[in-house]
Design a protein around this motif. Structure first.
Motif, PDB file in Angstrom:
ATOM      1  N   PHE A   1       1.851  11.903  -2.375  1.00  0.00           N
ATOM      2  CA  PHE A   1       1.681  12.253  -0.962  1.00  0.00           C
ATOM      3  C   PHE A   1       0.349  12.965  -0.725  1.00  0.00           C
ATOM      4  CE2 PHE A   1       6.465  12.087  -0.389  1.00  0.00           C
ATOM      5  CZ  PHE A   1       6.416  11.002   0.452  1.00  0.00           C
TER       6      PHE A   1
ATOM      7  N   CYS B   1       3.433  13.654   6.531  1.00  0.00           N
ATOM      8  CA  CYS B   1       2.919  12.362   6.061  1.00  0.00           C
ATOM      9  C   CYS B   1       3.469  11.201   6.876  1.00  0.00           C
ATOM     10  CB  CYS B   1       3.244  12.163   4.585  1.00  0.00           C
ATOM     11  SG  CYS B   1       2.293  13.230   3.509  1.00  0.00           S
TER      12      CYS B   1
ATOM     13  N   LEU C   1      -0.535   0.779  -5.141  1.00  0.00           N
ATOM     14  CA  LEU C   1      -0.993   2.147  -4.906  1.00  0.00           C
ATOM     15  C   LEU C   1      -0.844   2.516  -3.426  1.00  0.00           C
ATOM     16  CD1 LEU C   1      -2.243   4.580  -6.346  1.00  0.00           C
ATOM     17  CD2 LEU C   1      -4.490   3.736  -5.675  1.00  0.00           C
ATOM     18  N   ILE C   2      -1.295   1.609  -2.555  1.00  0.00           N
ATOM     19  CA  ILE C   2      -1.207   1.875  -1.113  1.00  0.00           C
ATOM     20  C   ILE C   2       0.237   2.143  -0.697  1.00  0.00           C
ATOM     21  CG2 ILE C   2      -1.369   0.772   1.158  1.00  0.00           C
ATOM     22  CD1 ILE C   2      -3.810  -0.763   0.048  1.00  0.00           C
TER      23      ILE C   2
ATOM     24  N   ALA D   1       2.869   2.963  -2.677  1.00  0.00           N
ATOM     25  CA  ALA D   1       3.655   3.570  -3.757  1.00  0.00           C
ATOM     26  C   ALA D   1       4.827   4.412  -3.259  1.00  0.00           C
ATOM     27  CB  ALA D   1       2.743   4.417  -4.640  1.00  0.00           C
ATOM     28  N   ILE D   2       4.635   5.119  -2.158  1.00  0.00           N
ATOM     29  CA  ILE D   2       5.684   6.056  -1.733  1.00  0.00           C
ATOM     30  C   ILE D   2       5.825   6.039  -0.223  1.00  0.00           C
ATOM     31  CG2 ILE D   2       4.160   8.078  -1.542  1.00  0.00           C
ATOM     32  CD1 ILE D   2       6.539   9.585  -3.013  1.00  0.00           C
ATOM     33  N   SER D   3       7.040   6.292   0.248  1.00  0.00           N
ATOM     34  CA  SER D   3       7.281   6.312   1.683  1.00  0.00           C
ATOM     35  C   SER D   3       7.981   7.613   2.059  1.00  0.00           C
ATOM     36  CB  SER D   3       8.140   5.111   2.073  1.00  0.00           C
ATOM     37  OG  SER D   3       9.017   5.449   3.116  1.00  0.00           O
ATOM     38  N   ALA D   4       7.360   8.365   2.961  1.00  0.00           N
ATOM     39  CA  ALA D   4       7.941   9.634   3.394  1.00  0.00           C
ATOM     40  C   ALA D   4       9.278   9.400   4.101  1.00  0.00           C
ATOM     41  CB  ALA D   4       6.963  10.361   4.316  1.00  0.00           C
TER      42      ALA D   4
ATOM     43  N   ALA E   1      12.668  12.800  -5.256  1.00  0.00           N
ATOM     44  CA  ALA E   1      12.247  13.816  -4.296  1.00  0.00           C
ATOM     45  C   ALA E   1      13.379  14.141  -3.325  1.00  0.00           C
ATOM     46  CB  ALA E   1      11.002  13.340  -3.537  1.00  0.00           C
TER      47      ALA E   1
ATOM     48  N   VAL F   1      11.987   9.089   1.478  1.00  0.00           N
ATOM     49  CA  VAL F   1      12.329  10.397   0.915  1.00  0.00           C
ATOM     50  C   VAL F   1      13.244  11.140   1.881  1.00  0.00           C
ATOM     51  CG1 VAL F   1      11.413  12.666   0.266  1.00  0.00           C
ATOM     52  CG2 VAL F   1      10.218  10.582  -0.466  1.00  0.00           C
TER      53      VAL F   1
ATOM     54  N   PHE G   1      10.961   7.156  -6.524  1.00  0.00           N
ATOM     55  CA  PHE G   1      10.347   8.359  -5.953  1.00  0.00           C
ATOM     56  C   PHE G   1      11.213   8.967  -4.851  1.00  0.00           C
ATOM     57  CE2 PHE G   1       6.153   6.330  -7.365  1.00  0.00           C
ATOM     58  CZ  PHE G   1       6.224   6.970  -8.591  1.00  0.00           C
TER      59      PHE G   1
ATOM     60  N   ILE H   1       9.801  16.488  -8.258  1.00  0.00           N
ATOM     61  CA  ILE H   1       8.913  16.230  -7.113  1.00  0.00           C
ATOM     62  C   ILE H   1       7.451  16.102  -7.510  1.00  0.00           C
ATOM     63  CG2 ILE H   1      10.427  17.330  -5.414  1.00  0.00           C
ATOM     64  CD1 ILE H   1       8.386  19.684  -5.492  1.00  0.00           C
TER      65      ILE H   1
END
Lengths: 276, 310
Positions: B32, A111, A145-146, A148-151, A89, A154, A85, B25
């Motif tokens: 997000f 975020c 899920l918690i 899943a992604i880190s701002a 992104a 990115v 991700f 994205i």
């Protein structure tokens, strides 16, 4: 440097190194001590024993192997998610032009300001509604899920892609490559250092995390190493060697990772301090 | 090729670039919006309800917030968290700076010392706090060292029980985290030191400045970016204290709530009292505090990070 200054300088350095290293040597030493030697001040055990290791590998439930496998599975899964991700992104925000880009990037930065503790209650409610708070294998999905992604990741990837020279893309563009080919053939192969950085830091953070596992993981067979340490510390309050064995065994992988990936960690500290 | 077809192909390429970008994205942005933005709004929504284990009963507006500020244990938790942050941040920053200056000099073995100093920062808080509890026990190594230097630990005001005496528990945790975090702070300072041009200091030395003057009038001001970063990230991290508190003091932050922190309080409201609306309100309060600090940091730093490349 005068001789006196030099000596005082080195004694300071050595003194602080003792302060940082000796406590870990103490945990190593205690893990090999029999129970009656635990509070003695000898660093080398008089009668070294592997009993504590036999306990954590065999007797405790869940045993070390289970805790290790859970920690490894969760950490690797989160690393893969973050890499995919953040690369996608990060590349789009750094290198592609599209309507709404700046607004969306502003959302990503926003975020970063939401602390995990604010997400605790709503996230937990949501996971209950989704049926992921249970003792079955789908409980792992809750953690994925918690996390899943880190701002921050990115952001890190975007900053790296921004610094890559335009000429690299131009050559491929002349050969008729589209944005997707540019990403897979030119950008990704050249982003190895920052991908390594993201992977190491994500692995370390997930491996060491106590907060979410202690809230989400319902069955002892799902516990991670930090959560296991928290639980067994309560159970073995007077029997230190097995707990110290867990402390040692949970630190070794992260120490190895740090030793091999040191330059990437230093890199990212630089990158993240620049983003301040 | 005519100019019209040229323009169409450029337009086409632009459109395909946008399409690829949205493709790239779409999943990250959906995550997000769902996991951060949506969850944030949901948190604020929950905080206005009397929301127990059976779900929401009625909207009570800001009552959860009022309740928080009249609960002595919450006020204790705020006091503990703030006291902890105000003490641990200057200590870990100062040690971090000192260590950075030490290993930044051209000395033999500086790589080794840098790794050794960073070492406590890499282990998990669970492992390191457990080790700390062992070392700080009444019969533990720390008291052993004190006895070696002639301190009669058994007759100290706390009988050498550093973590189970409410007067020393929080200070012990401050000591623990100053020790573990200063390695990270050292790295931030090192990063800044490497960008500092040594010619200013050299010029000052030529003009007869003392070592102390160079440090206070040249080095310290040039490290301003690192000071701000280290203090801001330190404060944010300190206000989120949870792991060390629950490991050393259990869910009650024992003894006598001396290790009760804001995050531990949220944990209790949520998982022991099942007051989800109330717990969410505390989360929002914590967010407001952290958000204000972050905005303060951004305004002190300028907004370079917010700009794109073009």
């Amino acid at each position: 440097m005068s001789k006196v200054r030099k000596y005082s300088f080195y004694s300071l350095l050595i003194f602080y190194s003792i302060l940082t290293i000796v406590p870990f040597l103490w945990s190593l030493s205690t893990s090999f001590k029999p129970s009656d030697e635990v509070y003695q001040s000898n660093l080398i055990p008089d009668q070294p024993t592997m009993k504590a290791y036999a306990t954590v590998f065999g007797k405790i439930q869940p045993n070390f192997q289970t805790l290790f496998a859970n920690s490894l599975f969760i950490a690797c899964g989160v690393v893969v998610l973050h890499l995919i991700f953040a690369a996608l992104a990060g590349y789009a925000f750094a290198r592609l032009r599209f309507p709404g880009r700046d607004v969306l990037f502003f959302v990503v930065l926003g975020c970063m300001m939401i602390p995990d503790q604010l997400r605790l209650v709503p996230m937990y409610q949501l996971l209950v509604k989704m049926g992921l708070i249970n003792t079955g294998p789908s409980n792992y999905l809750a953690i994925f899920l918690i996390k899943a992604i880190s701002a921050a990741d990115v952001f890190l990837m975007r900053q790296y892609f921004l610094t890559m020279p335009k000429e690299m893309e131009d050559a491929a563009k002349i050969d008729g490559a589209g944005p997707f080919q540019l990403f897979t053939r030119v950008m990704l192969p050249n982003a190895a250092p920052v991908l390594a950085t993201v992977a190491i830091l994500t692995f370390q953070g997930t491996w060491n995390d106590l907060f979410w596992p202690s809230i989400v993981l319902q069955s002892p067979s799902h516990w991670t190493l930090p959560f296991g340490i928290l639980q067994f510390k309560g159970q073995f309050s007077t029997d230190w060697p097995p707990i110290m064995a867990l402390v040692v065994l949970s630190t070794v992988p992260i120490l190895a990772l740090y030793t091999f990936g040191q330059r990437y960690i230093i890199n990212v500290q630089l990158a993240s301090s620049a983003k301040g | 090729m005519t100019s019209t077809s040229h323009r169409t192909s450029r337009l086409g390429r632009k459109r395909s670039e946008s399409l690829v970008a949205y493709g790239f994205i779409s999943i990250p942005m959906a995550l997000f919006l769902f996991l951060s933005v949506g969850i944030f709004i949901y948190a604020v929504y929950i905080s206005t309800f009397d929301w127990g284990i059976m779900g929401p009963t009625k909207n009570i507006g800001l009552d959860n917030y009022r309740k928080a500020f009249s609960d002595p244990i919450f006020l204790k938790a705020i006091r503990n968290s703030v006291k902890y942050a105000l003490l641990v941040v200057p200590i870990q920053s100062a040690i971090g700076l000192y260590l950075a200056l030490l290993v930044n000099s051209k000395i033999k073995g500086s790589k080794f010392f840098r790794s050794a100093f960073y070492f406590p920062s890499i282990a998990s808080s669970a492992a390191i706090t457990t080790l700390f509890i062992f070392l700080m026990a009444p019969d533990g190594v720390f008291n052993g060292v004190l006895r070696f230097f002639g301190v009669d630990t058994a007759n100290l005001f706390n009988q050498g029980a550093w973590l189970s005496d409410s007067r020393t528990a929080l200070y012990s945790i401050i000591g623990l985290n100053a020790w573990t975090t200063s390695g990270t702070m050292m790295l931030f300072y090192l990063a800044n030191l490497q960008t500092v041009d040594s010619q200013f200091a050299e010029a000052a030395v030529m003009d007869g400045a003392t070592r102390r003057q160079v440090f206070w009038y040249i080095t310290m001001p040039l490290l301003k970016p690192a000071h701000l970063f280290v203090v801001a990230t330190g404060m944010i991290g300190a206000l989120q204290l949870y792991d060390q508190a629950i490991l050393a003091g259990g869910a009650d932050g024992s003894p006598d709530y001396s290790l009760m922190t804001v995050v531990l309080y949220i944990y209790n409201a949520c998982f022991r009292k099942f007051e989800f609306g109330y717990a969410s309100a505390i989360g929002v309060i914590l967010f407001v505090i952290i958000f204000s600090l972050t905005v303060l940091q951004k305004s002190l730093f300028g907004s370079a990070a917010w700009k794109g490349d073009n």
